[in-house]
Structures are given as structure tokens and as C-alpha cells.
Design a protein around this motif. Structure first.
Motif, PDB file in Angstrom:
ATOM      1  N   LEU A 180      64.282 -12.679  -6.468  1.00 44.59           N
ATOM      2  CA  LEU A 180      65.461 -12.114  -5.794  1.00 44.59           C
ATOM      3  C   LEU A 180      66.143 -11.078  -6.680  1.00 44.59           C
ATOM      4  CD1 LEU A 180      66.999 -12.402  -3.124  1.00 44.59           C
ATOM      5  CD2 LEU A 180      68.466 -14.080  -4.254  1.00 44.59           C
ATOM      6  N   SER A 181      66.337 -11.422  -7.953  1.00 42.18           N
ATOM      7  CA  SER A 181      66.998 -10.477  -8.864  1.00 42.18           C
ATOM      8  C   SER A 181      66.132  -9.244  -9.089  1.00 42.18           C
ATOM      9  CB  SER A 181      67.341 -11.156 -10.199  1.00 42.18           C
ATOM     10  OG  SER A 181      66.190 -11.719 -10.787  1.00 42.18           O
ATOM     11  N   THR A 182      64.802  -9.425  -9.164  1.00 37.65           N
ATOM     12  CA  THR A 182      63.900  -8.273  -9.288  1.00 37.65           C
ATOM     13  C   THR A 182      63.974  -7.405  -8.042  1.00 37.65           C
ATOM     14  OG1 THR A 182      62.383  -9.531 -10.690  1.00 37.65           O
ATOM     15  CG2 THR A 182      61.494  -7.566  -9.614  1.00 37.65           C
ATOM     16  N   GLY A 183      63.988  -8.051  -6.882  1.00 35.39           N
ATOM     17  CA  GLY A 183      64.047  -7.314  -5.622  1.00 35.39           C
ATOM     18  C   GLY A 183      65.327  -6.527  -5.467  1.00 35.39           C
ATOM     19  N   PHE A 184      66.458  -7.116  -5.880  1.00 36.59           N
ATOM     20  CA  PHE A 184      67.751  -6.436  -5.745  1.00 36.59           C
ATOM     21  C   PHE A 184      67.813  -5.163  -6.596  1.00 36.59           C
ATOM     22  CE2 PHE A 184      70.186 -10.386  -4.207  1.00 36.59           C
ATOM     23  CZ  PHE A 184      70.106  -9.945  -2.897  1.00 36.59           C
ATOM     24  N   ARG A 185      67.039  -5.141  -7.681  1.00 36.97           N
ATOM     25  CA  ARG A 185      67.036  -3.934  -8.515  1.00 36.97           C
ATOM     26  C   ARG A 185      66.412  -2.749  -7.793  1.00 36.97           C
ATOM     27  NH1 ARG A 185      65.991  -7.595 -12.922  1.00 36.97           N
ATOM     28  NH2 ARG A 185      63.753  -7.186 -12.878  1.00 36.97           N
ATOM     29  N   HIS A 186      65.606  -3.048  -6.756  1.00 47.49           N
ATOM     30  CA  HIS A 186      64.927  -1.983  -6.016  1.00 47.49           C
ATOM     31  C   HIS A 186      65.568  -1.688  -4.669  1.00 47.49           C
ATOM     32  CE1 HIS A 186      61.617  -1.786  -8.875  1.00 47.49           C
ATOM     33  NE2 HIS A 186      61.612  -3.102  -8.889  1.00 47.49           N
ATOM     34  N   VAL A 187      66.637  -2.391  -4.346  1.00 46.74           N
ATOM     35  CA  VAL A 187      67.323  -2.140  -3.082  1.00 46.74           C
ATOM     36  C   VAL A 187      68.284  -0.973  -3.279  1.00 46.74           C
ATOM     37  CG1 VAL A 187      68.898  -3.077  -1.353  1.00 46.74           C
ATOM     38  CG2 VAL A 187      67.102  -4.525  -2.310  1.00 46.74           C
ATOM     39  N   ARG A 188      68.095   0.057  -2.482  1.00 52.08           N
ATOM     40  CA  ARG A 188      68.946   1.239  -2.620  1.00 52.08           C
ATOM     41  C   ARG A 188      70.266   1.034  -1.886  1.00 52.08           C
ATOM     42  NH1 ARG A 188      64.112   3.850  -0.758  1.00 52.08           N
ATOM     43  NH2 ARG A 188      62.838   4.486  -2.522  1.00 52.08           N
ATOM     44  N   PRO A 189      71.372   1.494  -2.466  1.00 53.42           N
ATOM     45  CA  PRO A 189      72.655   1.424  -1.741  1.00 53.42           C
ATOM     46  C   PRO A 189      72.635   2.404  -0.569  1.00 53.42           C
ATOM     47  CG  PRO A 189      72.924   2.618  -3.800  1.00 53.42           C
ATOM     48  CD  PRO A 189      71.520   2.084  -3.795  1.00 53.42           C
ATOM     49  N   PRO A 190      73.407   2.133   0.472  1.00 52.79           N
ATOM     50  CA  PRO A 190      73.418   3.054   1.606  1.00 52.79           C
ATOM     51  C   PRO A 190      73.919   4.429   1.200  1.00 52.79           C
ATOM     52  CG  PRO A 190      75.177   1.434   1.815  1.00 52.79           C
ATOM     53  CD  PRO A 190      74.325   1.019   0.637  1.00 52.79           C
TER      54      PRO A 190
END
Length: 196
Positions: A180-190
């Protein structure tokens, strides 16, 4: 592609699910033993399909898609049928819920990141989690009834399976948080609109 040996082994894991569910639902000492053996055989195909794919260079998008699906279907069906039939002793329902929720979470995360061409590699700890999970489910499928059938009733098979399931759930929480923490690093802000 579908007839490549690695993909056939993966499909055999999916085909084993209704057989496994039927054996568990039969609630007999012999059927519990056979259910455990079917689950072990399915687990072996999980190792073999990857090994054969690597040795023969038979990689395919279909195989990459089917393999984790087959694993999750097998684990999910096994845990759900045991939960439905009251076969998860010593509070085993709670770690089973944790395991199933984590599988859904990581699947959704992988699907989201795939659109950005980001992959979540399997960690060493995740492999330990899978080992504990498969060992616990196989042991719980066998249950104390198999111990009686094999004249080793002194062995607390149900308790061993439950302890392994709790260990798997703990590892599931740790690896789930890592993913989850790894994935959140790749989630772009709107994207924000520029103010004129």
C-alpha cells in the motif's frame, strides 16, 4: 497460448476448486484427507507453472493474468467453504477475513498501477506469507479428522492450522502495508486548473 503447459497447470488449479469445495462439504474423514491432497497438488502446480514458464521461456500476458487469479480463487474458496461450514477453529474466521481483504486490496492496487505501467514486485516476506498461508489452509483442510484417520489423533492438527493461519494473517498485514505504501508513492495527485 492457452495450451502451453504453464497455462494448463494454472487452469488445473482453477478446475480443482469445485472438487475441493465438494470434498470439504462432504464432511468425512477420507474426504478431508483427499481435500488436503487436492490442495497440496494445486499448490505444487503453482510452483511448477512458474518454473516451467521460466525454463521454457513460455511467458505470456495470459499467464501473468491467470496465475494470481488462480491463486486468489483457490485461497478464497478454501477459506470461505471452511468458514461457511464452521471449520475454522480457534477464532480462525478473523485471520481469514484479514487475508481475503488484503488480497482484494492488493489486486485493486495492482490494477490501478498497471494503468501507469507500474508493477508491484513480490517481496521475500510476501513469499513467506504465501508459504504460511498455504501450509495453514492445507492443515486446516486435513483437520483433526485426518489425524484420527491416520491414527495420529494425539497431534492437534486443527490447532496447528489455526496458529499458522494467524501467522499468515500477521504477515499479510505487514506485506499489505508495504504494498500500500509503495503504491501510494505512485499515485498522482489530481491535476489542478490554473487560475486565470
Amino acid at each position: 497460448m492457452l495450451t502451453d503447459l504453464p497455462n494448463l497447470l494454472t487452469l488445473s488449479r482453477i478446475a480443482a476448486i469445485p472438487v475441493l469445495v465438494g470434498l470439504v462439504a462432504a464432511r468425512g474423514e477420507a474426504t478431508d484427507l483427499v481435500a488436503c491432497l487436492v490442495f497440496i497438488a494445486a499448490g505444487i502446480t503453482d510452483y511448477l507453472d512458474g518454473h516451467i514458464a521460466r525454463s521454457r521461456q513460455q511467458f505470456s500476458d495470459l499467464g501473468r493474468m491467470l496465475d494470481p487469479i488462480a491463486d486468489k480463487l483457490l485461497v478464497g474458496a478454501s477459506l470461505m467453504v471452511m468458514a461457511g461450514l464452521g471449520r475454522l477453529p480457534f477464532g480462525g474466521l478473523y485471520p481469514a477475513i484479514v487475508i481475503l481483504l488484503r488480497e482484494i486490496l492488493v489486486s485493486g492496487l495492482r490494477e490501478h498501477l498497471a494503468a501507469s505501467r507500474v508493477s508491484l514486485p513480490v517481496t521475500r516476506l510476501a513469499k513467506w506469507k504465501t508459504t504460511a498461508q498455504m501450509a495453514s489452509i492445507g492443515t486446516l483442510l486435513a483437520g483433526d479428522s485426518t489425524a484420527r484417520l491416520l491414527h495420529i489423533a494425539w497431534l492437534p492438527v486443527g490447532l496447528i492450522g489455526s496458529v499458522l493461519l494467524w501467522i499468515a494473517a500477521l504477515l499479510t498485514l505487514v506485506t499489505g502495508w508495504d504494498y500500500l505504501s509503495t503504491g501510494f508513492r505512485h499515485v498522482r495527485p489530481p491535476a489542478t486548473k490554473a487560475v486565470p
